[in-house]
Design a protein around this motif. Structure first.
Motif, short mmCIF file in Angstrom:
data_model
loop_
_atom_site.label_atom_id
_atom_site.label_comp_id
_atom_site.label_asym_id
_atom_site.label_seq_id
_atom_site.Cartn_x
_atom_site.Cartn_y
_atom_site.Cartn_z
N LYS A 91 0.81 -1.22 0.00
CA LYS A 91 0.00 0.00 0.00
C LYS A 91 0.85 1.27 0.00
O LYS A 91 0.42 2.30 -0.51
N ASP A 92 2.05 1.17 0.58
CA ASP A 92 2.90 2.37 0.60
C ASP A 92 3.51 2.66 -0.77
O ASP A 92 4.15 3.70 -0.95
N ALA A 93 3.30 1.77 -1.74
CA ALA A 93 3.80 1.99 -3.10
C ALA A 93 2.76 2.63 -4.00
O ALA A 93 3.05 2.94 -5.17
N VAL A 94 1.54 2.83 -3.48
CA VAL A 94 0.47 3.40 -4.29
C VAL A 94 0.83 4.79 -4.80
O VAL A 94 0.35 5.22 -5.86
N LYS A 95 1.68 5.51 -4.07
CA LYS A 95 2.09 6.84 -4.52
C LYS A 95 2.83 6.79 -5.86
O LYS A 95 2.92 7.79 -6.56
N PHE A 96 3.37 5.61 -6.20
CA PHE A 96 4.06 5.44 -7.48
C PHE A 96 3.14 4.90 -8.56
O PHE A 96 3.60 4.61 -9.66
N PHE A 97 1.86 4.76 -8.24
CA PHE A 97 0.90 4.21 -9.20
C PHE A 97 0.86 4.98 -10.52
O PHE A 97 0.83 4.35 -11.59
N LEU A 138 16.83 3.12 -12.05
CA LEU A 138 17.28 4.33 -11.36
C LEU A 138 16.24 4.80 -10.35
O LEU A 138 16.58 5.20 -9.23
N THR A 139 14.96 4.75 -10.73
CA THR A 139 13.90 5.17 -9.82
C THR A 139 13.88 4.31 -8.57
O THR A 139 13.83 4.81 -7.44
N VAL A 140 13.95 2.99 -8.76
CA VAL A 140 13.91 2.07 -7.63
C VAL A 140 15.13 2.25 -6.72
O VAL A 140 15.02 2.26 -5.49
N THR A 141 16.30 2.41 -7.32
CA THR A 141 17.53 2.57 -6.54
C THR A 141 17.50 3.87 -5.73
O THR A 141 17.85 3.88 -4.54
N VAL A 143 14.83 5.60 -4.82
CA VAL A 143 13.80 5.48 -3.79
C VAL A 143 14.31 4.63 -2.62
O VAL A 143 14.08 4.95 -1.45
N GLY A 144 15.03 3.56 -2.94
CA GLY A 144 15.56 2.68 -1.90
C GLY A 144 16.51 3.40 -0.96
O GLY A 144 16.40 3.26 0.27
N PHE A 145 17.42 4.20 -1.50
CA PHE A 145 18.39 4.91 -0.65
C PHE A 145 17.74 6.10 0.06
O PHE A 145 18.06 6.38 1.22
N TYR A 244 10.43 -4.94 -7.98
CA TYR A 244 11.64 -4.16 -7.70
C TYR A 244 11.33 -3.00 -6.75
O TYR A 244 12.13 -2.67 -5.87
N LEU A 245 10.16 -2.40 -6.92
CA LEU A 245 9.76 -1.30 -6.05
C LEU A 245 9.53 -1.82 -4.62
O LEU A 245 9.90 -1.14 -3.65
N HIS A 246 8.95 -2.99 -4.52
CA HIS A 246 8.76 -3.59 -3.19
C HIS A 246 10.09 -3.83 -2.51
O HIS A 246 10.24 -3.59 -1.29
N ASP A 247 11.09 -4.29 -3.26
CA ASP A 247 12.43 -4.49 -2.70
C ASP A 247 13.04 -3.19 -2.20
O ASP A 247 13.73 -3.15 -1.19
#
Length: 253
Positions: A91-97, A138-141, A143-145, A244-247
Motif C-alpha cells: 500500500k505504501d507503493a500506491v504513490k508510485f501508481f 534508477l527510480t527504484v535505486t 527510492v531505496g536509498f 523491484y519497487l517492493h524491494d
C-alpha cells in the motif's frame, strides 16, 4: 507482412529483420538518423501516446454512472493496474501508481499497435526497452536509498543464510541487482522481436504454392499467439517493476 524476392537462381529470399530498421519519416531511407531525426519509431511511439490519451481523456470525459464501452475499458485497466501495485509492492507503493500505470499503458498500446499491418513494433527495439528498464532501475535505486538510507544495502545481505555464505551470496545478489535492467529490457524486446520475425518468415513461405496453406494457417496461429504475448509482456514488465519497487521499500531479507 513479408516482402519476398527471388534470387538469381530462382530461390525464395526474404529478410525477416528488415521490418525493424529505423528509417527517417521524411527523406530517403538511406539518410543518416540523428538524435533529432523524426523516424518511424517516433511516429509509432507518438501514436501509442495519442491512443492512450484518446482512451483516458476523451473516452472517459463523460464520467457516466453507467459507463460507455470505452470508459469501461479505461476503468478496467485502471483498476487492474492499481490492484497489481497494491498487492505486489504494498500500500505504501500506491504513490508510485501514476508512474507504473504510465509504463504499463505505453508498453501495452505500443505492443498492440505493432501488430497492425504496415506498423512498426517500437518495443522490439532494445533502445526503447532499455530506456524504460533503466528508468525503472534508477527510480527504484534512488527510492531505496532515500527511504532507507544505508539500510537499503540489506537487500544484498541474506541474514537468514549461514554466516560463511553471506559474503558470497551478497556478491551474487549485487550482480543480479545490476543485471536487472538488462534482463528487464531484453525480455520485452526479445519476445516482441522474435514473434514478429517468425510471422514474417512464414509470410515469406506463403509465396510458395505447395506450402502456402500451411503457411497461412501458421501465420494465423502465430498472430493469435502474439496478441496474447503483447498483453502478457506488458504485464510481466509492469509486475517486475512492482517487485523491484517492493524491494526498494522493504529491502530486508
Amino acid at each position: 507482412m513479408a516482402t519476398e524476392a527471388h534470387g538469381e537462381e530462382g530461390g525464395l529470399v526474404f529478410h525477416p529483420l528488415d521490418q525493424f530498421i529505423v528509417k527517417p519519416l521524411f527523406g530517403e531511407a538511406g539518410d543518416a538518423v540523428h538524435w533529432y531525426t523524426i523516424t518511424n519509431v517516433t511516429l509509432w511511439m507518438a501514436l501509442a501516446v495519442i491512443a492512450i490519451v484518446a482512451l483516458f481523456v476523451f473516452g472517459s470525459r463523460g464520467r457516466a454512472i453507467v459507463p460507455t464501452r470505452t470508459q469501461s475499458i479505461g476503468e478496467i485497466l485502471y483498476g487492474f493496474t492499481y490492484k497489481m501495485v497494491e498487492d505486489v509492492a504494498g500500500k505504501d507503493a500506491v504513490k508510485f501508481f501514476p508512474y507504473i500505470m504510465t509504463l504499463f499503458m505505453f508498453i501495452l498500446f505500443a505492443n498492440y499497435l505493432g501488430l497492425l499491418p504496415m506498423s512498426f513494433a517500437t518495443t522490439s527495439h532494445i533502445a526503447v526497452t532499455a530506456v524504460l528498464a533503466l528508468a525503472v532501475f534508477l527510480t527504484v535505486t534512488i527510492v531505496g536509498f532515500v527511504k532507507n538510507g544505508a539500510k537499503f544495502l540489506g537487500l544484498f545481505w541474506v541474514s537468514s543464510a549461514p554466516l560463511a555464505l553471506r559474503p558470497i551470496l551478497a556478491i551474487i545478489e549485487l550482480i543480479s541487482y545490476f543485471v536487472r535492467p538488462v534482463s528487464h529490457s531484453i525480455r520485452l524486446g526479445g519476445n516482441i522481436m522474435a514473434g514478429h520475425a517468425v510471422m514474417k518468415v512464414f509470410a515469406g513461405f506463403a509465396a510458395v504454392a505447395a506450402i502456402s496453406p500451411f503457411a497461412v494457417v501458421s501465420i494465423t496461429a502465430i498472430y493469435g499467439l502474439e496478441v496474447l504475448v503483447a498483453g502478457v509482456q506488458a504485464y510481466v514488465f509492469t509486475i517486475l517493476t512492482c517487485v523491484y519497487l517492493h524491494d526498494a521499500l522493504h529491502p530486508s531479507h
